[in-house]
Design an enzyme around this catalytic site. Structure first.
Site, PDB file in Angstrom:
ATOM      1  N   GLU A 239      30.131 -15.065 -41.338  1.00 19.79           N
ATOM      2  CA  GLU A 239      28.986 -15.777 -41.921  1.00 19.79           C
ATOM      3  C   GLU A 239      29.317 -16.261 -43.338  1.00 19.79           C
ATOM      4  OE1 GLU A 239      26.303 -17.162 -41.584  1.00 19.79           O
ATOM      5  OE2 GLU A 239      25.169 -16.393 -39.883  1.00 19.79           O
TER       6      GLU A 239
ATOM      7  N   ASN B  82      17.877 -18.088 -41.794  1.00 18.12           N
ATOM      8  CA  ASN B  82      19.066 -18.897 -41.558  1.00 18.12           C
ATOM      9  C   ASN B  82      18.788 -20.352 -41.930  1.00 18.12           C
ATOM     10  OD1 ASN B  82      21.572 -17.729 -40.605  1.00 18.12           O
ATOM     11  ND2 ASN B  82      20.422 -16.931 -38.868  1.00 18.12           N
TER      12      ASN B  82
ATOM     13  N   ASP C 154      21.237 -21.242 -36.360  1.00 16.30           N
ATOM     14  CA  ASP C 154      21.854 -20.316 -37.312  1.00 16.30           C
ATOM     15  C   ASP C 154      22.126 -21.057 -38.619  1.00 16.30           C
ATOM     16  OD1 ASP C 154      23.603 -18.177 -38.441  1.00 16.30           O
ATOM     17  OD2 ASP C 154      23.538 -17.393 -36.407  1.00 16.30           O
TER      18      ASP C 154
END
Length: 294
Positions: free
Chosen positions: A22, A152, A203
């Site tokens: 991430e 997100n 996301d």
């Protein structure tokens, strides 16, 4: 007209596979990409000039960082913000965020053109409504939105007047007008996107130089592009079902880096390379993130 774009010069970086990759970002001054394995408590650094990846162990979960200057970075960790010295990796506490809440941790974040850092938290086990989205700038922290399950999709339009954010658990992406000088909302948030394929979750996201919004769709192996009006335009397909976040890299921001995750997968194969970090060339220009204002 929407279309499926084949990634040109698709490559898998020579970097460790991530349990939960991430928070990718890029420093064009040093030609270096940074991203995290949140669950693995690692910060990964890839130096493109010599094609070398360095792995920095962390004492906590962390998910994003922003450049302060040539010497320092601001790191978003599970209990708040830390100043990191690039030369030696030393970490210095800067500002606590939900440090007294054992249920939550850090997740998505991105820097607005004003130097404001938007920061999203979530429940460690994705507890419903446990997370929030914050605005940090010049030492001041402001909670913007509460009741977020999985924060997100934080990104900003090129004119700095619109912000986007998502709640992956709800399958919704929101948009809100913001002050270009401060990055603070100037109105109420409204739905931007809410129709995704079954099993797909919005996301991480980025806005390119033309204002298109590119969203990694968890569970699909795709990064999809939408107009500023929410019209689906095109998508890139990647050999990883759990893509997590895109970032623009390269001298002209014409390369996309995409992180992914293998968390929750019993087995990954050559066909599903979830956990890998990918790069590919783009037929358009992206944008780099500005420095954060302490």
């Amino acid at each position: 007209m929407s279309q499926l774009l084949q990634p040109e010069n698709l490559a898998r970086l020579d970097a460790p596979s991530c349990k939960l990759g991430e928070g990718p970002t890029y420093d064009p001054r040093t030609d270096t990409a940074w991203w995290f394995d949140i669950i693995g408590r690692k910060l990964l650094e890839h130096r493109f000039r010599d094609s070398r990846t360095l792995v920095h162990d962390l004492p906590f979960m962390a998910s994003a960082l922003a450049r302060i200057d040539d010497r320092r970075q601001l790191l978003f960790a599970e209990n708040g913000l830390y100043i990191r010295t690039v030369a030696d990796g030393a970490l210095h506490p800067h500002l606590a965020i939900e440090a007294d809440n054992a249920l939550t941790r850090c997740n998505d974040a991105r820097v607005h053109q004003s130097g404001a850092f938007w920061l999203g938290t979530m429940g460690r086990d994705a507890q419903r409504g446990a997370g929030s989205i914050y605005h940090y700038r010049a030492g001041r922290l402001t909670r913007l939105y509460e009741g977020i399950t999985i924060s997100n999709g934080i990104c900003f339009a090129p004119d700095a007047a619109t912000a986007y954010y998502a709640d992956t658990a709800l399958g919704t992406v929101m948009k809100v007008a913001v002050d270009p000088q401060t990055g603070l909302p100037t109105g109420e948030a409204s739905p931007f996107l809410s129709s995704f394929p079954e099993g797909a979750g919005p996301d991480g996201a980025v806005c390119d130089a033309q204002g298109k919004v590119w969203i990694a769709l968890w569970g699909t192996g795709c990064v999809k592009g939408y107009s500023s009006e929410g019209e689906f335009l095109s998508s890139f397909s990647l050999p990883a079902s759990q893509v997590s976040c895109p970032a623009f890299i390269g001298p002209q921001a014409r390369v996309m880096l995409v992180t992914s995750a293998n968390d929750g997968l019993d087995d990954t194969s050559e066909a599903d390379q979830s956990g890998a970090t990918f790069t590919f060339d783009l037929p358009f220009a992206g944008r780099f993130e500005p420095d954060v204002v302490l």
